[in-house]
Design a protein around this motif. Structure first.
Motif, PDB file in Angstrom:
ATOM      1  N   ALA A 120       0.255   3.895   1.646  1.00  9.16           N
ATOM      2  CA  ALA A 120       0.395   4.379   3.017  1.00  9.16           C
ATOM      3  C   ALA A 120       1.614   3.785   3.696  1.00  9.16           C
ATOM      4  CB  ALA A 120      -0.864   4.060   3.815  1.00  9.16           C
ATOM      5  N   HIS A 156       1.336   0.726  -4.352  1.00  6.73           N
ATOM      6  CA  HIS A 156       2.222   1.871  -4.558  1.00  6.73           C
ATOM      7  C   HIS A 156       2.460   2.213  -6.022  1.00  6.73           C
ATOM      8  CE1 HIS A 156       5.942  -1.007  -3.838  1.00  6.73           C
ATOM      9  NE2 HIS A 156       5.008  -1.578  -4.547  1.00  6.73           N
ATOM     10  N   THR A 202      -2.250  10.098  -1.027  1.00  9.71           N
ATOM     11  CA  THR A 202      -2.949   9.878   0.240  1.00  9.71           C
ATOM     12  C   THR A 202      -4.052  10.919   0.430  1.00  9.71           C
ATOM     13  OG1 THR A 202      -0.932   8.950   1.198  1.00  9.71           O
ATOM     14  CG2 THR A 202      -2.669   9.623   2.724  1.00  9.71           C
ATOM     15  N   ARG A 225       0.800  -1.210   0.000  1.00  6.78           N
ATOM     16  CA  ARG A 225       0.000   0.000   0.000  1.00  6.78           C
ATOM     17  C   ARG A 225       0.843   1.275   0.000  1.00  6.78           C
ATOM     18  NH1 ARG A 225      -2.802   0.793   4.511  1.00  6.78           N
ATOM     19  NH2 ARG A 225      -1.848  -0.868   5.738  1.00  6.78           N
ATOM     20  N   GLY A 239      -4.431   6.112  -0.479  1.00  6.17           N
ATOM     21  CA  GLY A 239      -3.434   5.543   0.413  1.00  6.17           C
ATOM     22  C   GLY A 239      -3.488   4.037   0.540  1.00  6.17           C
ATOM     23  N   ASP A 240      -4.655   3.447   0.333  1.00  8.50           N
ATOM     24  CA  ASP A 240      -4.789   1.995   0.456  1.00  8.50           C
ATOM     25  C   ASP A 240      -4.609   1.272  -0.872  1.00  8.50           C
ATOM     26  OD1 ASP A 240      -5.160   1.931   3.192  1.00  8.50           O
ATOM     27  OD2 ASP A 240      -7.324   2.227   3.035  1.00  8.50           O
ATOM     28  N   ARG A 258       4.799   5.219   2.011  1.00  7.55           N
ATOM     29  CA  ARG A 258       4.988   6.592   2.502  1.00  7.55           C
ATOM     30  C   ARG A 258       5.648   6.566   3.879  1.00  7.55           C
ATOM     31  NH1 ARG A 258       0.147  10.904   3.977  1.00  7.55           N
ATOM     32  NH2 ARG A 258       1.516  12.510   4.865  1.00  7.55           N
ATOM     33  N   LYS A 274       2.250  11.701  -0.720  1.00  7.46           N
ATOM     34  CA  LYS A 274       1.352  12.530   0.085  1.00  7.46           C
ATOM     35  C   LYS A 274       0.132  12.953  -0.721  1.00  7.46           C
ATOM     36  CE  LYS A 274       4.816  14.655   3.148  1.00  7.46           C
ATOM     37  NZ  LYS A 274       5.483  15.942   3.506  1.00  7.46           N
TER      38      LYS A 274
END
Length: 293
Positions: free
Chosen positions: A233, A276, A267, A231, A272-273, A236, A264
């Motif tokens: 998140a 990547h 997100t 993910r 965010g979920d 990050r 960012k």
């Protein structure tokens, strides 16, 4: 061997499953509906991290972030309360190297060994037992747990003393993040210029730009398949660890800081979920162009 496993998420569940299949008795904490099959396969559910540590010779921790590891180890009914001399804690999470050295020192006070062994390879690598594992710790401790690590991964290296595994993982996450960004920019450019980004990706696979990220995440970008994976998140969080460590080392990581801004942005827009590889969504929004759109 009696092994404790704490953290049964996207990565932890298949990793624990391989250990059960190899014949080890697993003591499991944080069993949820998704990980209930591990109990059906023979794992034993425990109601606390302390209970896991009390029952197991080796305790594996696989949770999202530094505060989570600290809570599992040293919080109420944590691992530290169930330890006795001679046991080994393996942290396979991706967390701060600085905090790792502190955690290891506190575990050593209980007469126990500590090895940080973060992994790379994502959900696919966890399911295939093909993870790369970067370990930090004493040689004797590493040698003792190597047969366990070999059940979950293939490319396994002792990088150095405690904390070195987390340092290697941060380096890995920097390289992966920047390469995802490079692939995203290349495919966005190709699409906006009028080329088919999927065909461009295939053409590039035969040249110097070829990489596993171009192969796997490039395909995710063109196919629009952003289910994690790994993910945004979490990546990050890893890049934030990199930038914090860079500040403490008084070094500059300008490209890493830039890719963090893209994470960012993703997100902030609710991505965010997603995997990547969905980093490309930030670039698409900035350019008002979706590849293939």
């Amino acid at each position: 061997m009696d092994i404790g496993f704490i953290g049964l998420g996207v990565m932890g569940q298949p990793m624990a499953g391989h250990l059960i299949a190899a014949g080890h008795q697993l003591h499991l904490h944080r069993v949820k509906d998704r990980s209930r099959p591990l109990v059906e396969q023979g794992g034993l559910a425990a109601d606390s991290a302390r209970a896991v540590a009390d029952a197991a010779e080796v305790i594996i921790v696989m949770v999202p972030d530094t505060p989570d590891v600290e809570d599992v180890l040293f919080g109420p009914d944590g691992v530290a309360e169930g330890l006795s001399p001679g046991k080994t804690v393996i942290d396979m999470s991706s967390i701060s190297p600085v905090a790792t050295r502190d955690f290891a020192a506190r575990i050593a006070e209980a007469g126990c060994a500590y090895v940080d062994a973060p992994v790379s390879g994502g959900e696919a690598g966890a399911k295939a037992a093909s993870l790369s594992i970067m370990a930090g710790g004493a040689q004797a401790d590493f040698d003792r747990i190597l047969p366990i690590l070999e059940i979950m991964g293939q490319n396994i290296n002792l990088v150095g003393e405690v904390g070195a595994g987390q340092t290697a993982k941060i380096a890995n996450q920097i390289i992966v993040a920047l390469t995802i960004g490079a692939v995203a920019e290349g495919l966005l450019f190709a699409s906006k210029a009028g080329a088919d980004p999927a065909k461009v990706r295939s053409a590039l696979m035969g040249g110097l730009a070829s990489s596993r990220i171009l192969e796997l995440h490039g395909a995710r970008m063109t196919d629009r398949t952003f289910d994690p994976g790994f993910r945004i998140a979490l990546h990050r969080k890893d890049v934030n660890n990199a930038l914090e460590a860079a500040r403490s080392l008084n070094i500059t990581l300008p490209a890493t800081a830039q890719v963090q801004e893209l994470f960012k942005a993703c997100t902030a827009h609710g991505f965010g979920d997603l995997d990547h590889s969905a980093l490309i969504r930030a670039l698409e929004m900035m350019s008002d162009h979706e590849i293939g759109g």
